[in-house]
Design a protein around this motif. Sequence first.
Motif, PDB file in Angstrom:
ATOM      1  N   ARG A 186      45.144  39.682   8.236  1.00  0.00           N
ATOM      2  CA  ARG A 186      45.340  41.495   8.364  1.00  0.00           C
ATOM      3  C   ARG A 186      46.457  42.020   8.909  1.00  0.00           C
ATOM      4  N   PRO A 187      46.913  41.600   9.749  1.00  0.00           N
ATOM      5  CA  PRO A 187      47.926  42.285   9.908  1.00  0.00           C
ATOM      6  C   PRO A 187      49.145  42.528   9.186  1.00  0.00           C
ATOM      7  N   GLU A 200      48.795  44.320   5.954  1.00  0.00           N
ATOM      8  CA  GLU A 200      48.649  45.546   6.769  1.00  0.00           C
ATOM      9  C   GLU A 200      50.409  46.240   6.405  1.00  0.00           C
ATOM     10  N   THR A 220      51.390  46.082   3.042  1.00  0.00           N
ATOM     11  CA  THR A 220      51.103  47.304   2.402  1.00  0.00           C
ATOM     12  C   THR A 220      51.571  49.188   2.696  1.00  0.00           C
ATOM     13  N   THR A 221      52.472  48.487   3.979  1.00  0.00           N
ATOM     14  CA  THR A 221      53.629  49.731   4.305  1.00  0.00           C
ATOM     15  C   THR A 221      54.743  49.256   3.363  1.00  0.00           C
ATOM     16  N   THR A 258      49.934  53.857   4.564  1.00  0.00           N
ATOM     17  CA  THR A 258      50.122  53.560   6.351  1.00  0.00           C
ATOM     18  C   THR A 258      48.864  54.771   6.323  1.00  0.00           C
ATOM     19  N   THR A 259      48.400  53.707   7.329  1.00  0.00           N
ATOM     20  CA  THR A 259      47.575  54.689   8.423  1.00  0.00           C
ATOM     21  C   THR A 259      47.423  55.192   9.879  1.00  0.00           C
ATOM     22  N   THR A 260      48.485  53.852  10.701  1.00  0.00           N
ATOM     23  CA  THR A 260      48.788  54.059  11.669  1.00  0.00           C
ATOM     24  C   THR A 260      49.252  54.755  12.099  1.00  0.00           C
ATOM     25  N   LYS A 268      52.662  54.113  13.728  1.00  0.00           N
ATOM     26  CA  LYS A 268      53.523  53.071  12.339  1.00  0.00           C
ATOM     27  C   LYS A 268      55.108  53.481  12.904  1.00  0.00           C
TER      28      LYS A 268
END
Length: 606
Positions: free
Chosen positions: A76-77, A80, A83-84, A324-326, A329
């Motif tokens: 998963r990470p 991500e 995706t980022t 990204t939604t972190t 980030k």
Amino acid sequence: MWPYVRPVRTRLVVSTTAAMLASLSTLLVPIVLGRIVDGPIAEHDLQALWPLAALLLLLGLSEAAFFHARRVVVARPLAEVETTLRGELFGKLQRLPVSFHDRWGSGQLLSRAMSDLHVMRTFLSFPLVFLVVNTLTFLAGIALMFTQDWRLALITLGPTVPLFLLTRRFESRYSRATRLTQDRNGDLTTLIEESVLGIRILKAFGRHRSMAERFHGQSSELRRTELDKAGMLANLWSIVIGLPELALGCALAVGAYLVAHDELSAGSLVAFLSTALTVRWPIESLGWLMAYSNEAATATDRFFEVLDEPDAEPADTDAAPTATTTATKTTPQSTTKSTTTTTPKTTATTVTTPDGIRLTGVRFRYPDAPAGTPDLLRGVDLHIRSGETMALVGATGSGKTTLTALLPRLYETTAGTITLDGRDIRELDRSHLREMVAVAFEDPTLFSTTIRENVLMGAPGADDDQLHAALATAQAGFVDHLPEGVDTEVGEQGLGLSGGQRQRLALARAVVGDPAFLVLDDPLSALDVHTEALVERALRAVLVSTTALVVAHRPSTVLLADRVAVLADGRIEAVGTHQELLQSSARYRALMSGEAGLAPEGSTAR
């Protein structure tokens, strides 16, 4: 890539630890095997065999469990992270100047956004982990072999130095081949995309065979580079596998001699050989891991070639938000927690002087124009009064379309200034500038979405009344007869519509937001005479309330304007009404009458 990997570093460490524990489990197996041979088997003690057999089973299950945990922890990470990175690239492409997109093929950008990113993510999830794990496993295995028998260990390690020198030489050659392969893959992607988008032209002119020959030529070049890479890998693997096997065979022969002369127990020899076989995998994987590491390094270089391009536009204006939604980030531009900052922007409430559009000493040349050629625009001076409609005419290649692209800052002027109601456009926030200036280009580009979404790109906040009013102005009544009305999908680039229909939708997109400034690049060229007259009649009502620059090639379009400017030799040669210029300007008369004798200007125009 560290700024992007940093948020998931803990999971990468856990994944590497799990893989390391799995590898250490395999190193314990030879020790157990040695004890089984020297103990229960040598002494014919079956009772003592079962606990050791159960321990072997437990080690096997532990190895499987650790490898399972490794994949679960990072799946998963790292998705991500990919995706980022893809979001960063997409946002960057929105901010980069049009001149960048003029230079780069779409296939090259597509290959970076898809195949290169896939290589980068795969490297993080598997080869990177095993570069660490296999190195540690190799060192632990070597230490274990020296504890078992130092003589056999030295024989087994014999190929280490030549393998090290070989891989260093392989790395530089393979890196060059990898870069060439990925670049050619991007070129081939561009060709495929152009062939699909231009399929009507290819079929209409019967050029599909020549395009197929071009495709096969580029495909063959890509095939050759891939085969060259395969040849390099084949040579490397044959040596990486062959030398350790030869050393292991020598160790087996010497070990058998030592067992025969009671200098080594059979169980110790079995344990040593099992350990050597376990260590063989890290050595054999060296070629594959180095090859993939080179591909990942090349993919990363290609990816950051785009991200390292200087922005033409601030990140908070035109670019779509990344995926990204972190909240914390980290990006290459910042290695600290991100915080929301507000920069002063020009707003619609700014008080300005109603001075219209003013161009003063505007010069422009394309960055890739041949050295020594004159500027395309060589000092344009033009004033379009507030509320006035100015027609811009000129020979093909004179720079009319380029001039219209300067107003919304799709290109930056080489020199001179452009002001809107007294404000230099370079001082305006781009997002606000493009709310003020609406553009309809000669090429009516549409997107693979609904008519509603295509038109409302000109004013996302417009309501249905404004949408239908804009469609009415553009005489786009054909929309009502489509299956889903304004919610009908137009297909890729709107190719399901006629050229005139696409042009009318592009015109509706320009006028839907009631812009303060309107730039129309030959907006009626694809319309029939009847539709053109209807659109002109509706446009007159729109032009009354805006300041407009209209690129015109036909007298009917010129008559929409209050005044006309003639562009020639990179400057404004004459300005006046249609009737005034017919009397005073020979060039204008020639342009309006279609007379021959005026050669196209400027081979570098676009």
